[in-house]
Design a protein around this motif. Structure first.
Motif, PDB file in Angstrom:
ATOM      1  N   TYR A 243      57.931  88.073  64.005  1.00 28.30           N
ATOM      2  CA  TYR A 243      58.592  87.184  64.962  1.00 28.30           C
ATOM      3  C   TYR A 243      60.053  86.960  64.571  1.00 28.30           C
ATOM      4  O   TYR A 243      60.371  86.646  63.422  1.00 28.30           O
ATOM      5  N   GLY A 244      60.925  87.122  65.550  1.00 29.34           N
ATOM      6  CA  GLY A 244      62.346  86.863  65.350  1.00 29.34           C
ATOM      7  C   GLY A 244      63.167  88.059  64.907  1.00 29.34           C
ATOM      8  O   GLY A 244      64.399  87.980  64.872  1.00 29.34           O
ATOM      9  N   GLU A 245      62.511  89.167  64.571  1.00 28.74           N
ATOM     10  CA  GLU A 245      63.244  90.334  64.074  1.00 28.74           C
ATOM     11  C   GLU A 245      63.812  91.184  65.202  1.00 28.74           C
ATOM     12  O   GLU A 245      63.370  91.111  66.356  1.00 28.74           O
ATOM     13  N   ASP A 246      64.798  92.020  64.859  1.00 27.32           N
ATOM     14  CA  ASP A 246      65.335  93.038  65.749  1.00 27.32           C
ATOM     15  C   ASP A 246      64.662  94.367  65.455  1.00 27.32           C
ATOM     16  O   ASP A 246      63.995  94.530  64.423  1.00 27.32           O
ATOM     17  N   PHE A 247      64.869  95.353  66.348  1.00 30.36           N
ATOM     18  CA  PHE A 247      64.309  96.680  66.113  1.00 30.36           C
ATOM     19  C   PHE A 247      64.769  97.232  64.764  1.00 30.36           C
ATOM     20  O   PHE A 247      65.899  96.984  64.334  1.00 30.36           O
ATOM     21  N   LYS A 248      63.933  98.016  64.137  1.00 25.78           N
ATOM     22  CA  LYS A 248      64.251  98.585  62.826  1.00 25.78           C
ATOM     23  C   LYS A 248      65.440  99.542  62.896  1.00 25.78           C
ATOM     24  O   LYS A 248      66.125  99.747  61.888  1.00 25.78           O
ATOM     25  N   TRP A 249      65.675 100.134  64.054  1.00 25.40           N
ATOM     26  CA  TRP A 249      66.781 101.076  64.210  1.00 25.40           C
ATOM     27  C   TRP A 249      68.013 100.431  64.861  1.00 25.40           C
ATOM     28  O   TRP A 249      68.998 101.118  65.140  1.00 25.40           O
ATOM     29  N   ALA A 250      67.975  99.121  65.083  1.00 21.50           N
ATOM     30  CA  ALA A 250      69.048  98.446  65.814  1.00 21.50           C
ATOM     31  C   ALA A 250      70.355  98.445  65.040  1.00 21.50           C
ATOM     32  O   ALA A 250      70.372  98.389  63.808  1.00 21.50           O
ATOM     33  N   GLY A 251      71.470  98.487  65.794  1.00 20.43           N
ATOM     34  CA  GLY A 251      72.790  98.325  65.212  1.00 20.43           C
ATOM     35  C   GLY A 251      73.133  96.858  65.054  1.00 20.43           C
ATOM     36  O   GLY A 251      72.355  95.959  65.436  1.00 20.43           O
ATOM     37  N   ALA A 252      74.323  96.595  64.533  1.00 24.05           N
ATOM     38  CA  ALA A 252      74.725  95.219  64.236  1.00 24.05           C
ATOM     39  C   ALA A 252      74.883  94.373  65.490  1.00 24.05           C
ATOM     40  O   ALA A 252      74.797  93.142  65.435  1.00 24.05           O
ATOM     41  N   ASN A 253      75.114  94.997  66.636  1.00 22.89           N
ATOM     42  CA  ASN A 253      75.343  94.263  67.880  1.00 22.89           C
ATOM     43  C   ASN A 253      74.191  94.449  68.865  1.00 22.89           C
ATOM     44  O   ASN A 253      74.377  94.400  70.077  1.00 22.89           O
ATOM     45  N   GLN A 254      72.973  94.641  68.334  1.00 19.98           N
ATOM     46  CA  GLN A 254      71.791  94.858  69.166  1.00 19.98           C
ATOM     47  C   GLN A 254      70.694  93.891  68.722  1.00 19.98           C
ATOM     48  O   GLN A 254      70.214  93.970  67.586  1.00 19.98           O
ATOM     49  N   HIS A 255      70.306  92.987  69.626  1.00 16.90           N
ATOM     50  CA  HIS A 255      69.434  91.882  69.213  1.00 16.90           C
ATOM     51  C   HIS A 255      68.307  91.616  70.207  1.00 16.90           C
ATOM     52  O   HIS A 255      68.459  91.819  71.412  1.00 16.90           O
ATOM     53  N   LEU A 256      67.188  91.133  69.669  1.00 17.87           N
ATOM     54  CA  LEU A 256      66.061  90.649  70.455  1.00 17.87           C
ATOM     55  C   LEU A 256      66.008  89.135  70.352  1.00 17.87           C
ATOM     56  O   LEU A 256      66.137  88.577  69.259  1.00 17.87           O
ATOM     57  N   ILE A 257      65.819  88.483  71.490  1.00 15.56           N
ATOM     58  CA  ILE A 257      65.628  87.029  71.522  1.00 15.56           C
ATOM     59  C   ILE A 257      64.194  86.769  71.969  1.00 15.56           C
ATOM     60  O   ILE A 257      63.812  87.119  73.088  1.00 15.56           O
ATOM     61  N   TRP A 258      63.425  86.169  71.101  1.00 20.12           N
ATOM     62  CA  TRP A 258      61.996  85.990  71.345  1.00 20.12           C
ATOM     63  C   TRP A 258      61.732  84.698  72.125  1.00 20.12           C
ATOM     64  O   TRP A 258      60.679  84.077  71.979  1.00 20.12           O
ATOM     65  N   GLU A 259      62.655  84.285  72.937  1.00 16.67           N
ATOM     66  CA  GLU A 259      62.555  83.047  73.706  1.00 16.67           C
ATOM     67  C   GLU A 259      62.787  83.342  75.185  1.00 16.67           C
ATOM     68  O   GLU A 259      63.270  84.429  75.537  1.00 16.67           O
ATOM     69  N   PRO A 260      62.482  82.386  76.068  1.00 17.85           N
ATOM     70  CA  PRO A 260      62.635  82.621  77.509  1.00 17.85           C
ATOM     71  C   PRO A 260      64.086  82.850  77.910  1.00 17.85           C
ATOM     72  O   PRO A 260      65.023  82.522  77.177  1.00 17.85           O
ATOM     73  N   ASP A 261      64.269  83.396  79.108  1.00 19.95           N
ATOM     74  CA  ASP A 261      65.620  83.634  79.619  1.00 19.95           C
ATOM     75  C   ASP A 261      66.149  82.390  80.342  1.00 19.95           C
ATOM     76  O   ASP A 261      66.446  82.420  81.533  1.00 19.95           O
ATOM     77  N   ASP A 262      66.273  81.294  79.584  1.00 17.38           N
ATOM     78  CA  ASP A 262      66.905  80.073  80.080  1.00 17.38           C
ATOM     79  C   ASP A 262      68.403  80.166  79.832  1.00 17.38           C
ATOM     80  O   ASP A 262      68.845  80.727  78.820  1.00 17.38           O
ATOM     81  N   ALA A 263      69.181  79.593  80.721  1.00 11.76           N
ATOM     82  CA  ALA A 263      70.640  79.717  80.634  1.00 11.76           C
ATOM     83  C   ALA A 263      71.167  79.217  79.290  1.00 11.76           C
ATOM     84  O   ALA A 263      72.037  79.856  78.680  1.00 11.76           O
ATOM     85  N   ASP A 264      70.664  78.094  78.816  1.00 12.24           N
ATOM     86  CA  ASP A 264      71.150  77.542  77.549  1.00 12.24           C
ATOM     87  C   ASP A 264      70.878  78.497  76.388  1.00 12.24           C
ATOM     88  O   ASP A 264      71.722  78.678  75.503  1.00 12.24           O
ATOM     89  N   ILE A 265      69.691  79.117  76.388  1.00  5.43           N
ATOM     90  CA  ILE A 265      69.326  80.051  75.331  1.00  5.43           C
ATOM     91  C   ILE A 265      70.203  81.312  75.401  1.00  5.43           C
ATOM     92  O   ILE A 265      70.688  81.821  74.385  1.00  5.43           O
ATOM     93  N   ILE A 266      70.441  81.784  76.615  1.00  3.81           N
ATOM     94  CA  ILE A 266      71.248  82.987  76.800  1.00  3.81           C
ATOM     95  C   ILE A 266      72.676  82.759  76.329  1.00  3.81           C
ATOM     96  O   ILE A 266      73.239  83.564  75.575  1.00  3.81           O
ATOM     97  N   LEU A 267      73.273  81.664  76.747  1.00  2.00           N
ATOM     98  CA  LEU A 267      74.658  81.390  76.384  1.00  2.00           C
ATOM     99  C   LEU A 267      74.807  81.105  74.898  1.00  2.00           C
ATOM    100  O   LEU A 267      75.798  81.482  74.278  1.00  2.00           O
ATOM    101  N   LYS A 268      73.800  80.471  74.299  1.00  2.00           N
ATOM    102  CA  LYS A 268      73.834  80.229  72.865  1.00  2.00           C
ATOM    103  C   LYS A 268      73.798  81.559  72.107  1.00  2.00           C
ATOM    104  O   LYS A 268      74.533  81.749  71.108  1.00  2.00           O
ATOM    105  N   ALA A 269      72.971  82.492  72.572  1.00  2.00           N
ATOM    106  CA  ALA A 269      72.875  83.801  71.910  1.00  2.00           C
ATOM    107  C   ALA A 269      74.166  84.583  72.034  1.00  2.00           C
ATOM    108  O   ALA A 269      74.537  85.328  71.118  1.00  2.00           O
ATOM    109  N   LEU A 270      74.885  84.406  73.135  1.00  2.00           N
ATOM    110  CA  LEU A 270      76.164  85.088  73.319  1.00  2.00           C
ATOM    111  C   LEU A 270      77.231  84.556  72.379  1.00  2.00           C
ATOM    112  O   LEU A 270      78.152  85.280  72.002  1.00  2.00           O
ATOM    113  N   ASN A 271      77.134  83.276  72.044  1.00  2.00           N
ATOM    114  CA  ASN A 271      78.064  82.658  71.086  1.00  2.00           C
ATOM    115  C   ASN A 271      79.518  82.899  71.465  1.00  2.00           C
ATOM    116  O   ASN A 271      80.349  83.343  70.655  1.00  2.00           O
ATOM    117  N   LEU A 272      79.838  82.579  72.717  1.00  2.00           N
ATOM    118  CA  LEU A 272      81.197  82.792  73.216  1.00  2.00           C
ATOM    119  C   LEU A 272      82.113  81.602  72.947  1.00  2.00           C
ATOM    120  O   LEU A 272      83.300  81.687  73.204  1.00  2.00           O
TER     121      LEU A 272
END
Length: 300
Positions: free
Chosen positions: A271-300
């Motif tokens: 839980y919480g990990e990215d793909f084993k072959w992922a690059g530094a800018n490739q991420h999995l979010i194990w949470e729903p696609d809520d706007a707050d979660i999406i924008l937080k993950a973007l960290n803009l």
């Protein structure tokens, strides 16, 4: 030396799983030192292994063959030929993959399209598990249309397993916020939705429909983008196995193919990990696609 690979639709699905299979074949090619791959898709029959396959008309399976499977091989530069046969296969060219094909009809393992067959190649030196690249011409088209401020939003609005679909209201909030921050968010609609209800048209946002129809164009736009925001669905397979930046949301959605247990078995993920072959800018979010979660993950 060319590695000749075979994908038989009697034993494997006419889905984006073919993309993962191509990644496996390319890993085998690299491990044996072959310079190129020739791809043969055997389509004299279609598998009926799942209820969805049994209920899908043959005309739709043939369309998937043309719309999805025939388009993916040349997005791996080392593929130099593609043959699709709707007659029974009469010859196996060597060297070939998978080994032992064609074998016993009941031996489904003879067509190793499942992602767990990639596990032995995780972290192996000299093996690239992100081989997909857009064509030069597709990049030319995209460069003419878009600048350096694009963030894509890929929607899933399928009639199949609707629990996995994008939350459109939340994504529209994200779209508005990205506009406010002076980015150019571009929505890639779901192909099924383009052909059915067109739910994506209920919102006032910029849509690039060609990317829903052409996988080369979708990948070129993803390569151009600052980031690519998606939920877990088949059409993102080439992007996941490319160098494109991405954030995948709703990695857990409650369906059989999106549970913690499934991801552990299929991808060796905790839980919480990215793909084993992922690059530094490739991420999995194990949470729903809520706007707050999406924008937080973007960290803009």
């Amino acid at each position: 030396m060319r590695l000749n690979i075979y994908y038989d639709l009697k034993y494997a699905p006419a889905t984006f799983d073919f993309g993962s299979y191509l990644v496996l074949c390319n890993a085998v090619r690299q491990s044996m030192g072959a310079e190129s791959m020739g791809v043969t898709i055997v389509a004299d029959q279609f598998r009926e292994g799942s209820m969805r396959e049994k209920e899908t008309p043959k005309r739709a399976m043939k369309f998937r063959l043309n719309h999805i499977l025939s388009k993916l091989p040349f997005l791996i530069p080392e593929v130099d030929s593609l043959n699709i046969t709707t007659a029974p296969l009469t010859e196996i060219k060597l060297p070939s993959f998978p080994g032992g094909y064609p074998g016993h009809p009941d031996d489904l393992k003879q067509m190793p399209y499942q992602h767990q067959f990639l596990h032995p190649f995780y972290g192996q030196e000299g093996i690239n598990l992100r081989p997909f690249k857009a064509s030069e011409q597709a990049r030319f088209f995209i460069d003419n249309l878009f600048g350096d401020d694009v963030i894509t939003i890929s929607l899933r609005t399928s009639h199949f397993q609707t629990d996995r679909n994008s939350n459109l209201d939340e994504w529209y909030k994200v779209y508005q916020e990205l506009k406010r921050l002076k980015f150019r968010p571009v929505v890639i609609p779901d192909f099924d939705d383009c052909m059915r209800n067109k739910d994506y048209k209920k919102y006032d946002w910029e849509v690039f429909e060609p990317a829903a129809f052409d996988h080369d164009m979708r990948l070129a736009l993803s390569e151009r983008a600052v980031n690519n925001l998606v939920v877990n669905h088949g059409a993102i397979n080439p992007m996941v196995h490319s160098d494109c930046p991405y954030i995948i949301f709703k990695w857990l959605s409650g369906t059989a193919q999106s549970t913690v247990e499934f991801h552990k078995k299929n991808f060796l993920l905790d839980y919480g990990e990215d793909f084993k072959w992922a690059g530094a800018n490739q991420h999995l979010i194990w949470e729903p696609d809520d706007a707050d979660i999406i924008l937080k993950a973007l960290n803009l």
